[in-house]
Enzyme design. Structure first.
Site, PDB file in Angstrom:
ATOM      1  CE  LYS A 159     -12.886  11.783  55.745  1.00  0.00           C
ATOM      2  NZ  LYS A 159     -14.132  10.243  55.086  1.00  0.00           N
ATOM      3  CE1 TYR A 196      -8.933  10.932  50.523  1.00  0.00           C
ATOM      4  CE2 TYR A 196      -8.785  12.602  50.664  1.00  0.00           C
ATOM      5  CZ  TYR A 196      -9.519  11.384  51.855  1.00  0.00           C
ATOM      6  OH  TYR A 196      -9.610  11.355  52.900  1.00  0.00           O
ATOM      7  CG  ASN A 225     -17.080   9.619  56.870  1.00  0.00           C
ATOM      8  OD1 ASN A 225     -16.071  10.054  56.927  1.00  0.00           O
ATOM      9  ND2 ASN A 225     -16.906   7.794  56.323  1.00  0.00           N
ATOM     10  CG  HIS A 282      -8.378   9.578  56.469  1.00  0.00           C
ATOM     11  ND1 HIS A 282      -9.010   8.662  55.775  1.00  0.00           N
ATOM     12  CD2 HIS A 282      -6.939   9.537  56.410  1.00  0.00           C
ATOM     13  CE1 HIS A 282      -8.170   7.674  55.496  1.00  0.00           C
ATOM     14  NE2 HIS A 282      -6.784   8.443  55.804  1.00  0.00           N
ATOM     15  CD  GLU A 305      -3.351   7.367  55.503  1.00  0.00           C
ATOM     16  OE1 GLU A 305      -3.611   7.438  57.179  1.00  0.00           O
ATOM     17  OE2 GLU A 305      -4.185   6.960  54.757  1.00  0.00           O
TER      18      GLU A 305
END
Length: 138
Positions: free
Chosen positions: A9, A49, A112, A115, A126
């Site tokens: 990320k 998303y 964080n 993913h 995905e």
């Protein structure tokens, strides 16, 4: 051997720690079989998303995921989805085990660092969302 999908990320790419994250991935017996650095457009992020579109955090998530470059990856290994989820650690880094990506590198529950797909079915969806089969080199 199966595949899973990963995103490193924006918080991690901005801090230039993608190599350290890749080392943890590879040290956990997962092989990176496809990888590219991209900037997500708002449309691409919203599509990816879309499952969260009715949740209160959706707009913040989209803003965050489009705020900088990401590294998208296909990982391959035995039980790749479960193996990657184990090395990622809990979504909240405060609850993650020592030595996991999120415990070592996450800034907070949103930033964080990574993913990962939550199931084999979603991994395939995905992967196909971002990669052509010809880009995946086993």
């Amino acid at each position: 051997m199966n595949r899973t999908f990963s995103i490193i990320k924006p918080d991690a790419t901005k801090r230039n720690i993608t190599g350290a994250i890749n080392k943890l991935i590879e040290d956990s017996n997962l092989k990176i079989v496809a990888q590219k650095r991209i900037q997500l457009s708002r449309d691409k992020a919203e599509g990816f998303y879309s499952v969260h579109k009715d949740k209160p955090f959706f707009n913040d998530l989209i803003e965050y995921m489009t705020s900088g470059a990401v590294i998208i990856q296909v990982l391959k290994g035995n039980n790749a989805v479960d193996q990657y989820r184990k090395i990622m650690g809990a979504t909240n880094p405060d609850n993650a085990e020592a030595g996991t990506i999120r415990k070592e590198f996450a800034l907070n529950i949103q930033e964080n660092s990574v993913h990962g797909s939550d199931s084999e079915k979603n991994a395939e969806i995905e992967i196909r969302y971002f990669f052509d089969e010809s880009e995946i080199i086993d």
